[in-house]
Scaffold this active site. Structure first.
Site, mmCIF file in Angstrom:
data_model
loop_
_atom_site.group_PDB
_atom_site.id
_atom_site.type_symbol
_atom_site.label_atom_id
_atom_site.label_comp_id
_atom_site.label_asym_id
_atom_site.label_seq_id
_atom_site.Cartn_x
_atom_site.Cartn_y
_atom_site.Cartn_z
ATOM 1 C CG ASP A 21 -1.846 9.601 -3.210
ATOM 2 O OD1 ASP A 21 -0.838 10.057 -2.617
ATOM 3 O OD2 ASP A 21 -2.840 9.190 -2.593
HETATM 4 C C1 NOJ Z 1 -0.618 8.997 0.221
HETATM 5 C C2 NOJ Z 1 -1.961 9.563 0.589
HETATM 6 O O1 NOJ Z 1 -2.982 8.869 -0.105
HETATM 7 C C3 NOJ Z 1 -2.114 11.049 0.305
HETATM 8 O O2 NOJ Z 1 -3.321 11.491 0.854
HETATM 9 C C4 NOJ Z 1 -0.945 11.817 0.834
HETATM 10 O O3 NOJ Z 1 -1.110 13.185 0.536
HETATM 11 C C5 NOJ Z 1 0.339 11.254 0.234
HETATM 12 N N1 NOJ Z 1 0.487 9.864 0.607
HETATM 13 C C6 NOJ Z 1 1.581 12.041 0.657
HETATM 14 O O4 NOJ Z 1 1.871 11.804 1.992
#
Ligand code: NOJ
Length: 762
Positions: A304
């Site tokens: 992530d």
């Molecule tokens: C953080 C989030 O937890 C995730 O769900 C998301 O896909 C990413 N940011 C990218 O935006």
């Protein structure tokens, strides 16, 4: 620690249970994982790549185009600008970008990659297409209320159609984290509190996004996230730790991820949290032993956003180099946003800390997926500015958003059959901060959708009534602050009206990432508005706006009718009006329990029994309940009323006993005694009375949505096999034990419905 003692009974039953499991459809699914085909040219490419180019294929960054949507939805980035990104593409330093700005941006970067870079490897474009691209569907949690997984497949497919027209190859979706604590803000993106229901939606969404062939320019790669147990954050605080037994992890949290992979998802995102002390991003057991070893996952794993780097603050890595090494060796193939992989992997390989073969393996996975997406055949297959505009907000997609919207609405209460409302002859006061205006319609996780393109409640209601001037709108209150003079104005509007529609609840920013709440109530200024309006004495319909299950209080809870309407997206106002005025009879059921009080969190229906349960009726001393409230929900999982009058009767079992390798049919008669058509969701729950491991008071095993005309009855039949009753046994594998099981076919997880028992026999 896992209890590894083997009870005599579990041993006795081991063989039969294992045989049942081996023969079960669940087992067959286990083997049907998505397959990755690696074309021959991939290894030839890898053989010619430098370590820097290889590391570049494992690094994705937020798009820096014009300030970029990506940057507003995540913490501030690393200051890179778009020209710099184009340069990185030329130098083979970037595998792709995410949350960019459409086909034009994608074309610029793709040109740099495939025409000007040494290896000419196409880029991949990703985005958070969570519940729609330009046309926004209900938030995922809302859509689960439809209890109609195929609806989610259809909306995911429609989202893929729009988004892939705009150059997007890969969605960071579906998010399938089971969420049992409503304080956590990200439950809004997921499948609710139940692993079985969540699994069905996870699989359906994957099928919708990916379609039958990843090469299709109308589909895209799905990403199962956040692996794993992100929704189990302690006290519901986003990013916090998940501490739990392996049994709970396997029974409750892992099934939806597994279902998504079994449906063919070929990418996964590591979760931010740790599980029992190990951050997911650095968890070799999770990312490699379980995911690849036991589950046979063949796709690639992305961290992530800066999840690798965050292991430093989390106390698991000493610096960026260490974080890159730990994440990569754990099995995270691609790094998102931190830049750590491209910065450190080449040197980690040179120093021997990361084996060259492992680097090649991850690059092979990423290139194979790019090939499966058709990017080597035609890097521009999803990049077409004309098609991008032509696919946006089409009438048929909006019609689907309206259908999904009305199917997501849950009628919690309808005293005296106040709903549906007549279309004429009544003056309506539409009161509350969500009554009108282009705000809080599309929901908290939308990159490309627009409230300005969505239908608000006032517009929907006015379009549904014969005389639009019979609808008076009064804001009454801001969401979290009072509106000067608002209550007086709202009370005056209520006095002049025959019926009050009270549109209150949470604004967009109160759920979603990093938006955990301590109190899951309607904010105080709106509660005061509700009390003042209720005191006028007109019938009140509460139309709730929310990203989670709420604890309703006072005049809100006491309103004659309550609709849970979540964030419904582009067609919000029309979908709600369809239900309010009876063009559509409500058919949604709660995917998460509405507790009596915030302090009950985490509350979920499938809790364990205690040694001191409170018997039905009065609260008793020395029994398991909080002071003054029962250990139950105000509106439990599965609850939802219709405009009919539904009765359950006559539970029948095809046999008194279920042999280990056999099946049993459970049936009940459901009748609509009302004067309006209804869609009922009949739910089958079981409870294993005595086992070597205590079992939840109820577990959902099956459900069926049926349409019943007035006076119509139908027998619903479910078939259970012993494998359906398996749990994670003392020897870390599914077991079924003989003994007595309760079974209910019921309208919710806490309603009696009809009940019977059967014995599982060896
Ligand atoms: C953080 C989030 O937890 C995730 O769900 C998301 O896909 C990413 N940011 C990218 O935006």
């Amino acid at each position: 620690m896992l209890d590894t003692r083997v009870s005599r009974r579990a041993m006795l039953m081991g063989t039969g249970a294992a045989a049942a499991w081996l023969a079960s459809p669940a087992r067959a699914l286990l083997q049907a994982v998505g397959k990755v085909a690696v074309p021959g040219f991939v290894d030839a490419l890898i053989a010619r790549m430098t370590p820097e180019e290889k590391a570049g294929q494992l690094q994705i960054m937020p798009s820096a185009w014009g300030g970029g949507a990506a940057l507003s939805l995540n913490p501030p980035g690393n200051g890179s600008d778009f020209d710099q990104q184009v340069n990185e593409a030329r130098q083979g330093q970037l595998t792709g970008v995410f949350n960019g700005n459409g086909a034009r941006m994608a074309r610029l970067l793709q040109n740099a990659a495939v025409k000007e870079s040494r290896m000419k490897i196409p880029m991949i474009f990703a985005a958070d297409i969570i519940h729609g691209h330009r046309t926004i569907f209900p938030v995922p949690l809302a859509e689960v209320a439809s209890f109609e997984p195929d609806l989610a497949r259809r909306t995911a497919e429609a989202a893929a159609f729009e988004a892939s027209g705009a150059g997007i190859d890969w969605t960071f979706s579906p998010m399938v984290d089971v969420a049992r604590d409503q304080r956590w803000g990200r439950g809004v993106e997921g499948g609710g509190e139940d692993p079985m229901l969540g699994s069905l939606f996870a699989a359906a969404r994957v099928r919708g996004f990916q379609g039958a062939d990843l090469k299709s320019p109308e589909h895209m790669l799905a990403c199962i996230k956040h692996f794993a147990a992100y929704g189990a954050a302690e006290s519901g605080l986003d990013y916090d730790v998940a501490n739990m037994s392996m049994r709970r992890l396997h029974e409750v949290y892992l099934p939806p991820y597994k279902a998504g992979f079994d449906a063919g998802a070929l990418s996964a995102m590591a979760s931010f949290n740790e599980i029992n002390g190990i951050p997911s991003t650095g968890n070799h057991w999770l990312m490699t032993d379980l995911l690849r070893g036991q589950w046979g996952f063949q796709g690639f794993v992305v961290s992530d956003y800066t999840g690798d780097e965050e292991m430093i603050a989390g106390g698991y890595a000493k610096d960026g180099r260490d974080a890159a090494r730990i994440a990569f060796l754990a099995g995270v193939d691609m790094s998102m946003a931190s830049g750590l992989y491209r910065k450190f992997l080449p040197d980690l390989v040179r120093s021997g800390e990361v084996p060259q073969a492992k680097l090649d393996e991850s690059v092979r996975r990423v290139l194979a997926l790019k090939a499966m997406l058709g990017l080597f055949d035609d890097p521009f297959r999803r990049i077409d500015e004309k098609r991008e505009a032509a696919r946006s907000l089409l009438p048929k997609t909006r019609a689907l958003a309206r259908e999904a919207g009305r199917k997501s609405i849950v009628l919690l209460k309808n005293d005296g059959d106040l709903l549906p409302l007549p279309r004429s002859g009544k003056r309506i006061a539409l009161i509350g901060p969500f009554a009108s205006g282009a705000h809080d319609l599309v929901g908290p996780w939308v990159v490309y959708g627009d409230d300005a393109k969505a239908v608000d409640l006032a517009t929907g209601v006015r379009a549904a009534v014969r005389d639009p001037s019979s609808v008076i709108v009064a804001e009454g209150s801001k969401v979290e602050e009072p509106l000067p003079g608002g209550i007086e104005q709202a009370v005056a509007a209520a006095r002049d009206a025959d019926i009050v529609l009270l549109a209150i609840g949470e604004h967009t920013g109160m759920s979603g990432e990093a938006q955990s709440r301590t109190e899951i109530v309607v904010p105080e200024p709106q509660q005061k508005l509700a009390e003042a309006v209720a005191a006028v004495g007109k019938p009140v319909v509460v139309v709730l706006k929310h990203g989670r299950a709420l604890a309703l209080e006072g005049a809100v809870a006491d309103a004659q009718a309550i609709l849970a309407t979540w964030f419904l997206g582009t067609e919000t106002g029309n979908a709600i009006a369809d239900v309010l005025f009876g063009a559509y009879g409500p058919s949604g059921r709660l995917p998460a329990s509405f507790p009596w009080k915030s302090g009950q969190q985490p509350y979920y229906y499938a809790h364990k029994p205690t040694g001191r349960p409170n018997p039905p009726g009065e609260l008793q001393p020395y029994k398991a309940h909080f002071r003054g409230i029962p250990n139950s929900a105000r509106y439990p999982f599965g609850h939802g009323l219709t405009y009919g009058k539904i009765d359950y009767s006559g539970l029948t079992l095809s046999a008194p006993a279920l042999p280990m390798n056999g099946r049993i049919e459970v049936a009940a008669t459901i009748i609509n005694r009302g004067t309006r058509a209804a869609e009922e969701v009949a739910q089958l729950y079981i409870h294993d009375r005595v086992a070597s491991v205590t079992r939840p008071v109820r577990e959902l095993k099956a459900f069926r949505k049926i349409a019943l005309a007035p006076g119509q009855s139908q027998v619903v039949r479910f078939t259970l096999s012993a494998a359906d009753l398996a749990f994670y046994g003392l020897q870390d594998r599914p077991v079924v034990e003989p003994g007595t099981f309760d079974v209910w076919i019921a309208p919710s997880a806490e309603a009696e419905g009809v009940h019977g028992t059967f014995d599982v026999v060896a």
